[in-house]
Design a protein around this motif. Structure first.
Motif, PDB file in Angstrom:
ATOM      1  N   THR A  73       1.682  -1.533  -4.554  1.00 25.38           N
ATOM      2  CA  THR A  73       2.206  -1.382  -5.927  1.00 25.38           C
ATOM      3  C   THR A  73       1.829  -0.163  -6.593  1.00 25.38           C
ATOM      4  O   THR A  73       1.074  -0.027  -7.447  1.00 25.38           O
ATOM      5  CB  THR A  73       1.803  -2.627  -6.760  1.00 25.38           C
ATOM      6  OG1 THR A  73       0.175  -2.672  -6.760  1.00 25.38           O
ATOM      7  CG2 THR A  73       2.167  -3.868  -6.023  1.00 25.38           C
ATOM      8  N   SER A  81       0.820   0.806 -10.859  1.00 26.00           N
ATOM      9  CA  SER A  81       0.402  -0.698 -11.562  1.00 26.00           C
ATOM     10  C   SER A  81      -0.874  -0.774 -11.464  1.00 26.00           C
ATOM     11  O   SER A  81      -1.682  -1.745 -12.100  1.00 26.00           O
ATOM     12  CB  SER A  81       1.102  -1.877 -11.054  1.00 26.00           C
ATOM     13  OG  SER A  81       1.061  -2.188  -9.456  1.00 26.00           O
ATOM     14  N   GLY A 117       4.620   5.108 -15.601  1.00 22.14           N
ATOM     15  CA  GLY A 117       4.100   4.133 -14.933  1.00 22.14           C
ATOM     16  C   GLY A 117       4.249   4.902 -13.241  1.00 22.14           C
ATOM     17  O   GLY A 117       4.386   3.931 -12.269  1.00 22.14           O
ATOM     18  N   GLN A 128       2.538   6.966  -9.988  1.00 25.68           N
ATOM     19  CA  GLN A 128       1.531   6.895  -9.375  1.00 25.68           C
ATOM     20  C   GLN A 128       1.034   8.098  -9.168  1.00 25.68           C
ATOM     21  O   GLN A 128       1.596   9.045  -8.710  1.00 25.68           O
ATOM     22  CB  GLN A 128       1.252   6.088  -7.940  1.00 25.68           C
ATOM     23  CG  GLN A 128       0.026   6.069  -7.249  1.00 25.68           C
ATOM     24  CD  GLN A 128      -0.919   5.080  -8.269  1.00 25.68           C
ATOM     25  OE1 GLN A 128      -0.696   4.025  -8.333  1.00 25.68           O
ATOM     26  NE2 GLN A 128      -2.270   5.660  -8.155  1.00 25.68           N
TER      27      GLN A 128
END
Length: 638
Positions: free
Chosen positions: A31, A34, A132, A134
């Motif tokens: 993910t 997140s 958001g 990474q």
């Protein structure tokens, strides 16, 4: 910097020292953006930071073929920034990184002192985190220990999850060695792997270097390795290294094996769906997918879908690298269709080779140093057998090969002989250079602003053989460039051979990231000539000088200890030159007189008197010598 598709979670060995880092990396890959953003992993060189980082990128791509992932070393980031600023494209540079979904930055410790880079990186971090996206970073130290870093940036580096990777413990070392043996199809007798694992290696590259030496001994020496012989064979690799007491296999270790099996099983998917998705993705990237189309049309599933897709991705990666290199030399040629068809990689390579030939290629091996002309004995046998194995299958068995030994024992000869062997089997493109020449070329390229072209020449080489690497110690920019050239060639499966006057661990001023890579291959020593080799070399050199040595002469000469082959050549030249001056034949008596002057002065004088023509010159005129012609004339007229 391209993701290395070989570095995945399923071939990363998990142990107690890295379990937390692996779990965090898997969570990020499942993910992105997140959890744990940013993820900051740190450890000493050679413990798997880059492997985990690439594994994250590869798993994200596996789940989402369209994901935009950028893997960059901080050195490359700094260089790109400087080039963009110099060209007035600073905004475009920032915009490029703002478009990525997963940003992977390696070697963050080099932020020290780069204030301008820190400012730009802070802007990118703020925007990516707000959207958001990474961010994953690796370093050889935690953020707090990176000196001279903007406090705002330091806060963001520390704002996610910071996890360290420790040295592998005994169980992990056993698992790593067994995996490597299985990967290379090597079998040792029971207890050998466990005996190696008892040595507390501080990183995986050192462990792999020890394994390479054992494989070389067993493969090249023709003898199975016994557990009690491990320490003797490893020699300097085992000196002063603590030994662990092997624990009993615990339930934790069994669970670790189960976790690995489960992780592999989770990747099994319906093969047609995966191939169809891959076709759609690569077509959207502008690449031909004929190879995958043919597989999809065949009703029989491939033996391994994972292997099929990795090989296709590797071909695309190769084409991208080739296209990037050729763009620097010939933009028109870079538009050729071959650079977008993974089935035509060889054609694209030929186009790049043609473009490189139009520029100045790196220096190649000297034709004067041949394998046939290299004498083999116990003192150099292992190094020669490894060299022969490399020529037979370059880039796969002992890569890199690191040969060390004192000056004059034949390292340069062997290095060039390997180069000539590779040229004979693989054709042109083998770079064989002294380290000082490598340094001088880089300095010239920096002065002329042609570093990209210089770098492309070496990255396009089919093999790199670097002599006297001790001369790059302390030269930071040279080591930086060598690090990137090494990585590029190694990732492409190209052979690297390094020669030095001492082993990697004794090279002071050499960066740890280079040292660990040198030790990750096979490290072999060449020693001073033994008696058998001395006898054969004296026989060869004397015959080359027109002298036919007797067995007695060769026995006498071979008994004299020498430090190098050069000393043998010098002795042979001295004997023959002295005999020519004295106008006498080379005999055992003359050799003794020449090499033992204090014990045989009367013998030498007798030989000189015999050589003189006493009809024209008396003994006094032979012995006396006046450098001043006027004094001599006065003496003659008395």
């Amino acid at each position: 910097m391209l993701l290395d598709s070989r570095l995945r979670f399923d071939n990363f060995v998990v142990g107690s020292a890295n379990r937390l880092a692996v779990a965090a990396a898997r969570a990020v890959a499942d993910t992105p953006g997140s959890v744990y953003n940013p993820l900051f992993m740190y450890s000493s060189s050679g413990l798997g930071k880059t492997h985990l980082m690439c594994a994250i990128g590869n798993q994200v791509l596996q789940r989402n073929k369209g994901a935009v992932i950028d893997l960059v070393t901080l050195d490359d980031f700094v260089e790109e920034l400087h080039e963009a600023i110099a060209a007035g494209r600073g905004d475009a540079f920032v915009a490029r990184y703002l478009g990525v979904e997963v940003l992977l930055i390696d070697d963050v410790q080099f932020l020290t002192g780069h204030r301008e880079t820190q400012t730009e990186l802070l802007k990118i971090f703020n925007t990516l985190q707000a959207d958001g996206r990474q961010i994953v970073m690796t370093s050889d130290r935690p953020p707090a220990d990176i000196k001279d870093v903007d406090e705002r940036l330091l806060t963001r580096l520390s704002g996610g999850l910071i996890v360290d990777i420790g040295a592998p413990d005994y169980e992990t070392r056993v698992a790593i060695l067994r995996a490597k043996c299985e990967e290379r199809g090597v079998r040792f007798r029971g207890g050998v792997v466990e005996e190696v694992s008892r040595l507390e290696f501080q990183n995986v590259r050192e462990l792999q270097g020890a394994l390479n030496r054992l494989i070389a001994f067993q493969t090249l020496g023709g003898e199975a390795v016994e557990p009690e012989a491990v320490l003797r064979i490893l020699g300097d690799l085992a000196v002063d290294r603590p030994r662990a007491t092997p624990p009993r296999l615990s339930g934790e270790f069994q669970n670790f094996l189960t976790d690995i099996a489960s992780a592999v099983a989770q990747h099994v998917e319906q093969w047609k769906t995966r191939v169809t998705d891959a076709i759609a993705y690569w077509k959207s990237e502008g690449y031909r997918t004929g190879r995958l189309d043919r597989v999809l049309q065949d009703a029989t599933p491939p033996a391994s879908v994972e292997t099929l897709l990795r090989e296709f991705e590797a071909s695309v990666g190769k084409l991208r690298d080739l296209e990037k290199q050729i763009l620097r030399m010939d933009a028109a040629l870079a538009a050729h269709d071959a650079f977008h068809d993974p089935d035509r990689v060889q054609e694209a390579e030929a186009l790049l080779e043609r473009a490189l030939r139009a520029s100045t290629p790196p220096p190649g091996p000297s034709a004067a140093f041949t394998r046939a002309g290299f004498e083999v004995s116990t003192c150099n046998q292992l190094a020669v057998r490894a060299a022969d194995a490399i020529v037979a299958v370059p880039g796969s068995r002992y890569n890199p090969l690191f040969v060390h030994g004192p000056s004059g024992v034949g390292k340069t000869h062997l290095l060039n002989a390997i180069g000539n062997g590779l040229v004979a089997t693989a054709g042109a493109g083998v770079a064989c250079v002294p380290a000082q020449h490598f340094v001088d070329e880089l300095i010239a390229a920096l002065q002329e602003g042609t570093v990209d072209r210089w770098r492309s020449r070496y990255r396009a080489a089919s093999a790199l053989l670097l002599d006297d690497v001790q001369f790059v110690a302390g030269k930071e920019r040279t080591q930086e460039e060598l690090f990137h050239v090494f990585n590029a060639l190694y990732a492409d499966g190209k052979q690297l051979v390094i020669a030095s006057d001492r082993p990697p661990r004794e090279l002071s001023g050499l960066e740890e990231r280079l040292r660990s890579r040198f030790e990750g291959g096979l490290v072999v020593e060449m020693q001073s000539p033994d008696r058998d080799l001395r006898e054969r070399l004296f026989a060869r050199f004397l015959r080359d000088l027109g002298v036919s040595p007797t067995a007695e002469m060769l026995r006498y000469l071979a008994e004299r200890a020498v430090a190098s082959v050069r000393e043998i050549i010098g002795t042979a030249n001295r004997i023959v030159a002295s005999a020519e001056v004295a106008a006498v034949p080379v005999t055992i008596g003359f050799i003794r007189a020449e090499l033992e002057p204090d014990d045989a002065e009367s013998t030498r004088s007798a030989a000189m008197r015999t050589a003189a023509d006493t009809f024209f010159l008396d003994v006094e005129k032979v012995v006396w010598y006046w450098p001043d012609p006027a004094s001599r004339l006065i003496e003659e007229l008395r």
